[in-house]
Scaffold this motif. Structure first.
Motif, short mmCIF file in Angstrom:
data_model
loop_
_atom_site.label_atom_id
_atom_site.label_comp_id
_atom_site.label_asym_id
_atom_site.label_seq_id
_atom_site.Cartn_x
_atom_site.Cartn_y
_atom_site.Cartn_z
N GLU A 136 27.52 42.92 44.13
CA GLU A 136 27.54 44.18 44.86
C GLU A 136 27.99 44.00 46.31
OE1 GLU A 136 24.93 42.87 43.43
OE2 GLU A 136 24.34 44.13 41.73
N LYS A 137 27.56 42.92 46.93
CA LYS A 137 27.83 42.73 48.36
C LYS A 137 29.32 42.64 48.64
CE LYS A 137 25.97 42.15 52.45
NZ LYS A 137 25.10 43.17 53.06
N THR A 138 30.05 41.92 47.80
CA THR A 138 31.50 41.74 48.00
C THR A 138 32.34 42.63 47.10
OG1 THR A 138 31.49 39.91 46.42
CG2 THR A 138 31.16 39.36 48.74
N GLN A 139 31.70 43.49 46.29
CA GLN A 139 32.43 44.38 45.40
C GLN A 139 33.39 43.58 44.51
OE1 GLN A 139 32.29 48.38 46.02
NE2 GLN A 139 30.36 47.31 46.25
N THR A 140 32.85 42.59 43.80
CA THR A 140 33.65 41.67 43.00
C THR A 140 33.17 41.69 41.57
OG1 THR A 140 33.99 40.25 44.93
CG2 THR A 140 34.45 39.30 42.78
N PHE A 141 34.13 41.73 40.65
CA PHE A 141 33.87 41.69 39.21
C PHE A 141 34.49 40.42 38.64
CE2 PHE A 141 35.27 43.31 34.87
CZ PHE A 141 34.03 43.07 34.29
N VAL A 142 33.66 39.61 37.96
CA VAL A 142 34.12 38.33 37.42
C VAL A 142 33.87 38.31 35.91
CG1 VAL A 142 34.02 35.82 37.63
CG2 VAL A 142 33.49 37.25 39.61
N PRO A 143 34.86 38.71 35.10
CA PRO A 143 34.72 38.61 33.64
C PRO A 143 35.46 37.39 33.10
CG PRO A 143 36.50 40.10 34.15
CD PRO A 143 36.01 39.54 35.47
N PHE A 144 35.08 36.98 31.90
CA PHE A 144 35.83 35.97 31.16
C PHE A 144 36.40 36.67 29.93
CE2 PHE A 144 36.38 32.45 28.16
CZ PHE A 144 37.06 31.55 28.96
N ILE A 145 37.73 36.71 29.82
CA ILE A 145 38.38 37.53 28.81
C ILE A 145 39.30 36.69 27.93
CG2 ILE A 145 38.30 39.58 30.27
CD1 ILE A 145 41.27 39.13 30.89
N ILE A 172 47.67 40.93 37.17
CA ILE A 172 46.54 41.87 37.27
C ILE A 172 46.47 42.37 38.71
CG2 ILE A 172 44.07 42.16 37.02
CD1 ILE A 172 44.12 40.00 34.88
N TYR A 173 46.57 43.66 38.87
CA TYR A 173 46.61 44.25 40.22
C TYR A 173 45.33 43.98 41.00
CZ TYR A 173 50.84 46.91 39.05
OH TYR A 173 52.14 47.27 38.72
N GLU A 174 44.18 44.00 40.35
CA GLU A 174 42.90 43.85 41.05
C GLU A 174 42.50 42.40 41.29
OE1 GLU A 174 43.08 47.69 38.91
OE2 GLU A 174 43.32 45.61 38.28
N MET A 175 43.25 41.45 40.81
CA MET A 175 42.87 40.05 40.96
C MET A 175 42.94 39.64 42.44
SD MET A 175 44.44 36.61 39.15
CE MET A 175 43.87 37.09 37.54
N THR A 176 41.86 39.00 42.92
CA THR A 176 41.79 38.58 44.32
C THR A 176 41.91 37.07 44.49
OG1 THR A 176 39.36 38.49 44.17
CG2 THR A 176 40.36 40.55 44.94
N GLU A 177 41.68 36.31 43.43
CA GLU A 177 41.81 34.85 43.50
C GLU A 177 42.56 34.37 42.26
OE1 GLU A 177 38.24 32.69 44.15
OE2 GLU A 177 37.46 34.11 45.65
N ILE A 236 38.69 35.95 35.40
CA ILE A 236 39.29 36.86 36.37
C ILE A 236 38.30 37.11 37.51
CG2 ILE A 236 40.38 39.08 36.70
CD1 ILE A 236 41.89 37.26 34.81
N ILE A 237 38.74 36.92 38.73
CA ILE A 237 37.97 37.30 39.91
C ILE A 237 38.71 38.49 40.53
CG2 ILE A 237 37.06 36.58 42.15
CD1 ILE A 237 37.08 33.73 41.14
N SER A 238 38.17 39.67 40.34
CA SER A 238 38.87 40.89 40.72
C SER A 238 37.99 41.76 41.58
CB SER A 238 39.31 41.65 39.46
OG SER A 238 38.17 42.05 38.72
N SER A 239 38.62 42.66 42.30
CA SER A 239 37.89 43.64 43.10
C SER A 239 37.48 44.81 42.22
CB SER A 239 38.76 44.14 44.25
OG SER A 239 39.93 44.77 43.75
N GLN A 291 32.00 51.01 36.66
CA GLN A 291 33.27 50.96 35.95
C GLN A 291 34.24 50.12 36.75
OE1 GLN A 291 34.56 54.99 35.23
NE2 GLN A 291 33.27 55.21 33.43
N CYS A 292 34.71 49.04 36.14
CA CYS A 292 35.66 48.13 36.80
C CYS A 292 36.94 48.09 35.99
CB CYS A 292 35.06 46.72 36.92
SG CYS A 292 33.57 46.65 37.95
N ASN A 293 38.07 48.11 36.68
CA ASN A 293 39.38 48.17 36.05
C ASN A 293 40.12 46.85 36.17
OD1 ASN A 293 38.91 50.91 35.55
ND2 ASN A 293 39.88 51.53 37.47
N LEU A 294 40.88 46.55 35.13
CA LEU A 294 41.88 45.49 35.15
C LEU A 294 43.21 46.14 34.78
CD1 LEU A 294 40.12 42.40 33.47
CD2 LEU A 294 40.39 42.92 35.91
N THR A 295 44.10 46.25 35.74
CA THR A 295 45.39 46.91 35.54
C THR A 295 46.49 45.87 35.45
OG1 THR A 295 44.60 48.80 36.82
CG2 THR A 295 46.96 48.66 36.41
#
Length: 443
Positions: A69-78, A116-121, A147-150, A164-168
């Motif tokens: 929550e603090k960094t607004q980061t979503f980390v899934p394994f897909i 992936i547009y939302e990927m940050t790393e 994926i490390i995404s915003s 709701q988190c998006n991967l575009t």
């Protein structure tokens, strides 16, 4: 003899045909799949450049590693799968002992430049080194990605929130007339498939995975993208136990502190201790919630309102204590003044007794005769006690006269303020807590 020789020759030829040995290298040589074939590696795999390349995508969520929550980061394994058609690759499986597909290094063939547009790393996990090529020209690429995404998170209903988190996914250079993106599975199928394969979710509960195709334009050019939306719901039990229930306990303790006597100094110290405990929980909450949130979270409102009520409770206790101390000081001052007045009046009486010594001679004689009539010690003690009782009654009358209405007035106001504030405190709590519960459970 000749017939027998021909028959043997036919049998040997049939055996040779049945024992034909085929290898993947034969297929590679047939399609000329080598590092020197630049047509397969450098350009889109179409014979006519006006033909768009169709990319079929499929993403399945395997694990939710983190949602911070603090960094607004979503980390899934897909698990990601890409499939496209290469018009320059094809062969007949019957000519190669039924070989319908081969695995080749990725460096030998062209790949879509999807990102992936939302990927940050950048993903540092090992890449799959091979592509699978089928006899009809279909190329398959499978990847396991961390994926490390915003993710723009709505923290208004924390910890009873749904995110709701998006991967575009889209191409960097190929526009919509050159590359088309399609999902191989629709939203319901990919959601069902994800629920079957999902391994770990942490504090989150997976709800659904939806996929949508849309285009966007920039600088008179149009790109086609594919958006996967992950919907997850938080499991709030841990935060309820660590934050909401302890704050509720401190609120109950603060209400119970009203039954502590105002004349004792422990009441104010107890309230300040409870207030400091709430401050510690607010610091913990500050480490969880993001500082860039535009909408105030309900849990922050919950904590701040309770903190403000406890602060007002401390101020009310200070006011009541001040009134009681002021009343006690007035009482002590009046007692000291009364003692001084009594000392002055005693001196005056002594002077008057000295002046009227001659006049009191008959009284002394009477007292002498009374002592003669009651010579026993017990009778003398009774007379002394009677004189003390008469003096105490005299002091009580003096106190009722000298103790002013200020002391009684301050004590009455202290009791009234305490009762009114306690009633108001209970009323606010009774209205505030159901309102917060309704806000949290409402959609």
């Amino acid at each position: 003899m000749i017939r027998a020789a021909v028959f043997v020759f036919v049998l040997v030829s049939a055996a040779v045909v049945q024992c034909k040995v085929c290898s993947y290298q034969d297929v590679l040589d047939h399609v000329n799949l080598t590092m020197n074939n630049e047509a397969l590696r450098l350009t889109r795999p179409v014979l006519d450049y006006n033909t768009p390349t169709l990319i079929e995508l499929n993403i399945v969520l395997y694990s939710i590693l983190a949602l911070i929550e603090k960094t607004q980061t979503f980390v899934p394994f897909i698990w990601a799968t890409m499939r496209w058609h290469n018009e320059r690759l094809h062969w007949n499986p019957d000519e190669f002992c039924g070989i319908s597909h081969i695995a080749v290094p990725r460096e030998l063939l062209w790949e879509p430049d999807l990102f992936i547009y939302e990927m940050t790393e950048k993903d540092m996990s090992p890449r799959n080194p091979y592509l699978v090529v089928y006899y009809n020209g279909t190329v398959l690429l499978e990847e396991d990605l961390k994926i490390i995404s915003s993710c723009k998170m709505d923290m208004h209903k924390f910890p009873f929130d749904t995110q709701q988190c998006n991967l575009t996914l889209g191409s960097a250079i190929h526009t919509a007339d050159e590359m088309r993106l399609r999902a191989s599975l629709n939203s319901s199928r990919v959601t069902e498939f994800t629920r079957e394969l999902l391994q770990s979710q942490g504090e989150w509960e997976f709800l659904k995975l939806s996929v949508e195709n849309y285009n966007f334009s920039f600088s008179s050019r149009q790109w086609e993208t594919l958006c996967y939306t992950f919907t997850v719901k938080r499991r709030p039990l841990l935060h309820v136990i660590n934050l909401l229930i302890p704050i509720m306990f401190f609120l109950v303790l603060d209400l119970a502190s009203f039954f502590i006597s105002d004349h004792r100094s422990e009441k104010l110290g107890f309230k300040v201790t409870v207030l400091l405990a709430i401050s510690v929980l607010l610091l913990i909450l500050n480490d969880i919630l993001p500082s860039t949130s535009n909408d105030t979270p309900l849990i922050a409102t919950y904590c701040i309102v309770i903190f403000a009520m406890m602060l007002l409770s401390v101020l009310e206790t200070i006011l009541v204590t001040f009134l009681l101390d002021h009343s006690q000081r007035n009482q002590r001052d009046q007692r000291n003044q009364r003692d001084q007045d009594q000392a002055v009046s005693r001196d005056d009486r002594c002077v008057k007794m000295a002046d009227s010594e001659d006049e009191s001679a008959p009284t002394l004689e009477l007292h002498f005769f009374s002592e003669q009539s009651c010579p026993s010690p017990s009778c003398s003690e009774s007379q002394t006690l009677a004189l003390i009782l008469d003096e105490v009654r005299h002091l009580q009358r003096a106190v009722s006269v000298h103790v002013g209405p200020a002391h009684v007035h301050d004590s009455v106001w202290a009791r009234r303020i305490n009762a009114m504030f306690f009633s108001l405190y209970v009323l606010v709590v009774a209205l505030f807590l159901p309102c917060m519960y309704h806000q949290w459970v409402s959609c």
